[in-house]
Design an enzyme around this catalytic site. Structure first.
Site, mmCIF file in Angstrom:
data_model
loop_
_atom_site.group_PDB
_atom_site.id
_atom_site.type_symbol
_atom_site.label_atom_id
_atom_site.label_comp_id
_atom_site.label_asym_id
_atom_site.label_seq_id
_atom_site.Cartn_x
_atom_site.Cartn_y
_atom_site.Cartn_z
ATOM 1 N N ASP A 13 0.834 -1.200 0.000
ATOM 2 C CA ASP A 13 0.000 0.000 0.000
ATOM 3 C C ASP A 13 0.875 1.258 0.000
ATOM 4 O O ASP A 13 1.962 1.251 0.574
ATOM 5 C CB ASP A 13 -0.905 -0.024 1.247
ATOM 6 N N HIS A 30 2.992 3.264 -9.000
ATOM 7 C CA HIS A 30 2.819 1.821 -9.257
ATOM 8 C C HIS A 30 4.073 1.250 -9.934
ATOM 9 O O HIS A 30 4.484 0.134 -9.640
ATOM 10 C CB HIS A 30 1.585 1.586 -10.127
ATOM 11 N N LEU A 124 11.470 -20.448 -4.244
ATOM 12 C CA LEU A 124 10.411 -19.595 -3.688
ATOM 13 C C LEU A 124 9.148 -19.629 -4.559
ATOM 14 O O LEU A 124 9.229 -19.511 -5.781
ATOM 15 C CB LEU A 124 10.937 -18.155 -3.616
HETATM 16 C C1 FPP Z 1 -1.647 0.252 -3.387
HETATM 17 O O1 FPP Z 1 -1.267 1.586 -3.535
HETATM 18 C C2 FPP Z 1 -1.218 -0.585 -4.483
HETATM 19 C C3 FPP Z 1 -2.034 -1.183 -5.400
HETATM 20 C C4 FPP Z 1 -3.482 -1.008 -5.424
HETATM 21 C C5 FPP Z 1 -1.518 -2.024 -6.466
HETATM 22 C C6 FPP Z 1 -0.274 -2.806 -6.173
HETATM 23 C C7 FPP Z 1 0.515 -2.786 -7.409
HETATM 24 C C8 FPP Z 1 1.873 -2.750 -7.471
HETATM 25 C C9 FPP Z 1 2.738 -2.844 -6.302
HETATM 26 C C10 FPP Z 1 2.559 -2.570 -8.787
HETATM 27 C C11 FPP Z 1 2.431 -3.664 -9.774
HETATM 28 C C12 FPP Z 1 2.452 -5.028 -9.210
HETATM 29 C C13 FPP Z 1 3.085 -6.077 -9.771
HETATM 30 C C14 FPP Z 1 2.905 -7.422 -9.170
HETATM 31 C C15 FPP Z 1 3.973 -5.943 -10.925
HETATM 32 P P1 FPP Z 1 -2.413 2.695 -3.635
HETATM 33 O O2 FPP Z 1 -2.547 3.043 -5.083
HETATM 34 O O3 FPP Z 1 -3.647 2.224 -2.967
HETATM 35 O O4 FPP Z 1 -1.718 3.843 -2.838
HETATM 36 P P2 FPP Z 1 -2.416 5.004 -1.997
HETATM 37 O O5 FPP Z 1 -3.203 4.334 -0.897
HETATM 38 O O6 FPP Z 1 -1.250 5.780 -1.483
HETATM 39 O O7 FPP Z 1 -3.260 5.783 -2.959
#
Ligand code: FPP
Length: 227
Positions: A13, A30, A124
């Site tokens: 997050d 992201h 893993l």
């Molecule tokens: C949360 O940050 C993250 C997500 C909803 C998506 C997770 C995706 C990644 C880590 C990148 C791509 C993944 C892979 C496996 C290649 P948020 O957007 O909710 O952040 P915020 O709460 O600060 O707005």
């Protein structure tokens, strides 16, 4: 160290806040988050962890703006393209937990290919929670059992019909960015998990931050309801 968990699960997050703090578009967060994914997988493998589950996209994430959803799907495809070869060399195995419904065909093709390519690997296991919701997973398990004609369901039955029944319950669940919620993640599997919350935003997560989480875990006494 025998206190290293066999399975860790991470709610990644804070990508959006990381980008906002830099006046960058959310997708830049992201993208940096995808780099943190690679770093963390490497660090987990080096620690001798056997399974890592990463919450990449929840069933609720479809409510985000379409541009962001497209960007995330595109990033996922690109990461699978660029990383599967390396994962194969390093003997990692990819699994996916979640519903296939609504996922674009391009994403389904890439994940199917990566899962097939790495299926025999013994290192893993990287379990990507994609279009994942824990309540949906439980409903899916119960419906599968009903379709088999079961009239009474045991705990073992449910465990055996989750999306990835061969993945053990996580001993440790990590959430970044200071939020302290489970957000429909692994509700069944988390019954005895330890939780570790850190204010670090996901794009800043790395081997040192993982070490801090593992150190915290190592000090905990797990009693499973006993004394
Ligand atoms: C949360 O940050 C993250 C997500 C909803 C998506 C997770 C995706 C990644 C880590 C990148 C791509 C993944 C892979 C496996 C290649 P948020 O957007 O909710 O952040 P915020 O709460 O600060 O707005």
């Amino acid at each position: 160290m025998n206190n290293v968990p066999q399975h860790i699960a991470i709610i990644m997050d804070g990508n959006g806040r990381w980008a906002k703090a830099r006046h960058l578009p959310r997708l830049a967060g992201h993208r940096e988050g995808a780099n943190a994914v690679k770093r963390t997988i490497e660090a987990a493998a080096q620690q001798g962890i056997r399974f890592i589950t990463l919450y990449a996209f929840s069933t609720e994430n479809w409510s985000r703006p379409q541009d962001e959803i497209n960007g995330l799907m595109d990033l996922l495809c690109k990461t699978l393209d660029s990383y599967t070869g390396e994962a194969q060399q390093k003997n990692y195995r990819l699994l996916v937990s979640g519903s296939r419904a609504k996922l674009p065909p391009t994403v389904l093709e890439k994940i199917d290919k990566a899962v097939q390519t790495t299926a025999q690997n013994t290192g893993l296991t990287v379990n990507l929670a994609l279009n994942y919701g824990a309540r949906q997973e439980l409903v899916h398990a119960v419906n599968t059992l009903l379709a088999q004609g079961k009239s009474e369901i045991s705990m073992d039955d449910i465990s055996a019909h989750l999306y990835q029944p061969t993945v053990p319950d996580p001993e440790l669940i990590i959430r970044t960015s200071g939020e302290e919620r489970l957000s429909n993640f692994l509700l069944w599997q988390a019954a005895y998990s330890e939780f570790y919350f850190t204010p670090v935003l996901w794009p800043d997560f790395n081997a040192q931050e993982l070490q801090k989480a593992l150190d915290a875990y190592a000090t905990r006494t797990r009693r499973f309801g006993g004394v």
